[in-house]
Design a protein around this motif. Structure first.
Motif, short mmCIF file in Angstrom:
data_model
loop_
_atom_site.label_atom_id
_atom_site.label_comp_id
_atom_site.label_asym_id
_atom_site.label_seq_id
_atom_site.Cartn_x
_atom_site.Cartn_y
_atom_site.Cartn_z
N PRO A 195 16.99 -21.31 3.82
CA PRO A 195 16.00 -21.81 4.78
C PRO A 195 15.84 -20.97 6.05
N ARG A 196 16.95 -20.41 6.58
CA ARG A 196 16.82 -19.59 7.78
C ARG A 196 16.00 -18.33 7.49
N VAL A 197 16.23 -17.74 6.33
CA VAL A 197 15.49 -16.53 5.95
C VAL A 197 14.02 -16.86 5.70
N LEU A 198 13.76 -17.99 5.03
CA LEU A 198 12.38 -18.38 4.75
C LEU A 198 11.58 -18.52 6.04
N ALA A 199 12.17 -19.12 7.06
CA ALA A 199 11.47 -19.31 8.33
C ALA A 199 11.15 -17.97 8.97
N ARG A 200 12.09 -17.04 8.91
CA ARG A 200 11.85 -15.74 9.52
C ARG A 200 10.80 -14.93 8.76
N LEU A 201 10.85 -14.98 7.43
CA LEU A 201 9.86 -14.24 6.65
C LEU A 201 8.47 -14.83 6.83
N ASP A 202 8.39 -16.14 6.94
CA ASP A 202 7.09 -16.77 7.09
C ASP A 202 6.44 -16.43 8.43
N ALA A 203 7.27 -16.05 9.41
CA ALA A 203 6.74 -15.70 10.73
C ALA A 203 6.38 -14.24 10.85
N VAL A 204 6.71 -13.43 9.84
CA VAL A 204 6.44 -12.00 9.89
C VAL A 204 4.94 -11.74 9.75
N VAL A 205 4.38 -10.97 10.67
CA VAL A 205 2.98 -10.56 10.63
C VAL A 205 2.89 -9.11 11.12
N PRO A 206 2.21 -8.25 10.37
CA PRO A 206 1.56 -8.47 9.08
C PRO A 206 2.57 -8.52 7.94
N ARG A 207 2.15 -9.10 6.82
CA ARG A 207 3.01 -9.20 5.66
C ARG A 207 2.82 -8.00 4.75
N ALA A 208 3.86 -7.68 4.02
CA ALA A 208 3.81 -6.56 3.08
C ALA A 208 4.85 -6.81 2.00
N PRO A 209 4.69 -6.20 0.82
CA PRO A 209 5.67 -6.40 -0.26
C PRO A 209 7.06 -5.94 0.16
N MET A 210 8.07 -6.70 -0.29
CA MET A 210 9.46 -6.35 -0.03
C MET A 210 10.21 -6.37 -1.36
N LEU A 211 11.05 -5.38 -1.53
CA LEU A 211 11.82 -5.21 -2.77
C LEU A 211 13.30 -5.12 -2.42
N PHE A 212 14.13 -5.82 -3.20
CA PHE A 212 15.58 -5.77 -3.02
C PHE A 212 16.17 -5.29 -4.34
N GLU A 213 16.63 -4.06 -4.35
CA GLU A 213 17.07 -3.43 -5.60
C GLU A 213 18.08 -2.33 -5.29
N ARG A 214 19.08 -2.22 -6.14
CA ARG A 214 20.11 -1.17 -6.05
C ARG A 214 20.76 -1.11 -4.67
N GLY A 215 21.01 -2.27 -4.06
CA GLY A 215 21.71 -2.31 -2.79
C GLY A 215 20.85 -1.96 -1.59
N LEU A 216 19.52 -1.93 -1.78
CA LEU A 216 18.61 -1.59 -0.70
C LEU A 216 17.58 -2.71 -0.52
N ALA A 217 17.20 -2.95 0.73
CA ALA A 217 16.08 -3.84 1.05
C ALA A 217 14.94 -2.95 1.51
N ILE A 218 13.77 -3.08 0.89
CA ILE A 218 12.69 -2.12 1.09
C ILE A 218 11.40 -2.85 1.39
N ARG A 219 10.68 -2.38 2.40
CA ARG A 219 9.35 -2.92 2.70
C ARG A 219 8.34 -1.79 2.50
N ILE A 220 7.23 -2.11 1.80
CA ILE A 220 6.23 -1.11 1.44
C ILE A 220 4.93 -1.42 2.18
N ASP A 221 4.55 -0.55 3.13
CA ASP A 221 3.35 -0.73 3.92
C ASP A 221 2.34 0.38 3.64
N ARG A 222 1.14 0.21 4.18
CA ARG A 222 0.13 1.26 4.06
C ARG A 222 0.61 2.50 4.80
N GLU A 223 0.14 3.66 4.38
CA GLU A 223 0.64 4.91 4.95
C GLU A 223 0.29 5.08 6.42
N GLY A 224 -0.70 4.34 6.93
CA GLY A 224 -1.10 4.49 8.31
C GLY A 224 -0.14 3.90 9.32
#
Length: 320
Positions: A195-224
């Motif tokens: 629940p604590r994480v859900l509240a923080r993610l829901d407040a994030v603006v702008p939103r972008a895809p996030m991937l958690f894989e191979r021990g890394l947390a990754i956010r993918i945004d537009r190149e600009g």
């Protein structure tokens, strides 16, 4: 994500320029030369050349910005760290040709963080290829857990086809309206997104895809995106990293249940290059010799309520 890049400004300019140039050249070759056809050909040349010139100028700007940020905040600048993302298997990180360039590395909120431009190239067939760029922020997690994707609502259908995972519902109705979660293990998904994480993610603006894989947390945004938005882009990733339950790491973490970190993450210089078949083979061999060693607190940040200073990089850091 590959197909979405077909409509990026860079690729649209090149497609239009190539089409105009082809029409003009074919008309001239067939003896149908006219001022209009010559203009088409010249406009095509200018459009294609302009797209490459703009790419070069933007790359130079990103490099200067990253170097200035690193110097100001005590981070480290790397021209390339392609090996960091090479082990990932989720699109677009599984492209045959890719690199992670103009990368800055430092600590933020108590975690090891990275930010740079990810460039990839995919050949669709003998005549068509697609390239793309994304701004990618990375946070190193305490351990490697099963893959999890958190994707803003509205762009999930194509991604779901690639991943093949089932969407998960969570305790927050607002979060469920705004995000989709794809994970093969629902228990781990609910552990990581408490629940604590859900509240923080829901407040994030702008939103972008996030991937958690191979021990890394990754956010993918537009190149600009630039370094001015780095604190915001890292915020959601750090929320997940900070509140990873200890029991989840002990039960499901690869590091906690093996002889130690994978060779691909501990070999000196492994992050500065691209694909390393020898390290892939070493990782596979490493996993054949499991030896539970338990949770290692050295790899995580244990504060339940971070101090105000944890969320500041340095005086003059980018605003949230």
């Amino acid at each position: 994500m590959w197909l979405a890049q077909l409509m990026s400004p860079r690729n649209v300019l090149r497609f239009v320029g190539s089409f105009l140039l082809t029409v003009g050249i074919v008309a001239i070759y067939l003896g149908l030369a006219s001022p209009l056809m010559i203009a088409f050909a010249m406009l095509g040349v200018v459009t294609v050349a302009g797209s490459f010139f703009a790419d070069s100028a933007l790359a130079a700007h990103r490099r200067r910005e990253a170097q200035a940020f690193a110097a100001m905040h005590g981070w480290t600048y790397h021209e390339q760290l392609s090996g960091l993302l090479a082990p990932l298997s989720t699109p677009p990180f599984n492209a045959a040709s890719s690199c992670y360039v103009d990368v800055i590395v430092g600590r933020y909120g108590g975690f090891e963080c990275y930010d740079g431009t990810y460039e990839w190239h995919v050949r669709v067939n003998d005549n068509v290829s697609v390239s793309g760029r994304h701004r990618v922020a990375v946070v190193r997690l305490a351990d490697e857990l099963p893959r999890l994707m958190v994707i803003p609502e509205g762009i999930t259908s194509a991604v779901s086809k690639f991943v093949g995972g089932a969407d998960r519902d969570f305790e927050s109705s607002s979060f469920n309206r705004n995000w989709r979660v794809l994970c093969s293990n629902p228990r781990i998904a609910h552990d990581m997104l408490n629940p604590r994480v859900l509240a923080r993610l829901d407040a994030v603006v702008p939103r972008a895809p996030m991937l958690f894989e191979r021990g890394l947390a990754i956010r993918i945004d537009r190149e600009g995106e630039g370094t001015s938005s780095l604190a915001t882009r890292l915020g959601g990733l750090i929320a997940v990293a900070r509140y990873l339950p200890r029991h989840t790491i002990e039960d499901h973490g690869r590091y906690a249940n093996s002889r130690g970190p994978l060779p691909s993450t501990s070999t000196s210089g492994a992050l500065t290059g691209g694909y390393r078949p020898d390290l892939v083979a070493a990782d596979e061999q490493h996993l054949l010799r499991p030896k539970r060693r338990g949770y290692d607190p050295r790899f995580t940040h244990t504060d339940e309520s971070p101090a105000d200073g944890d969320d500041r990089m340095a005086p003059g850091s980018p605003a949230r």
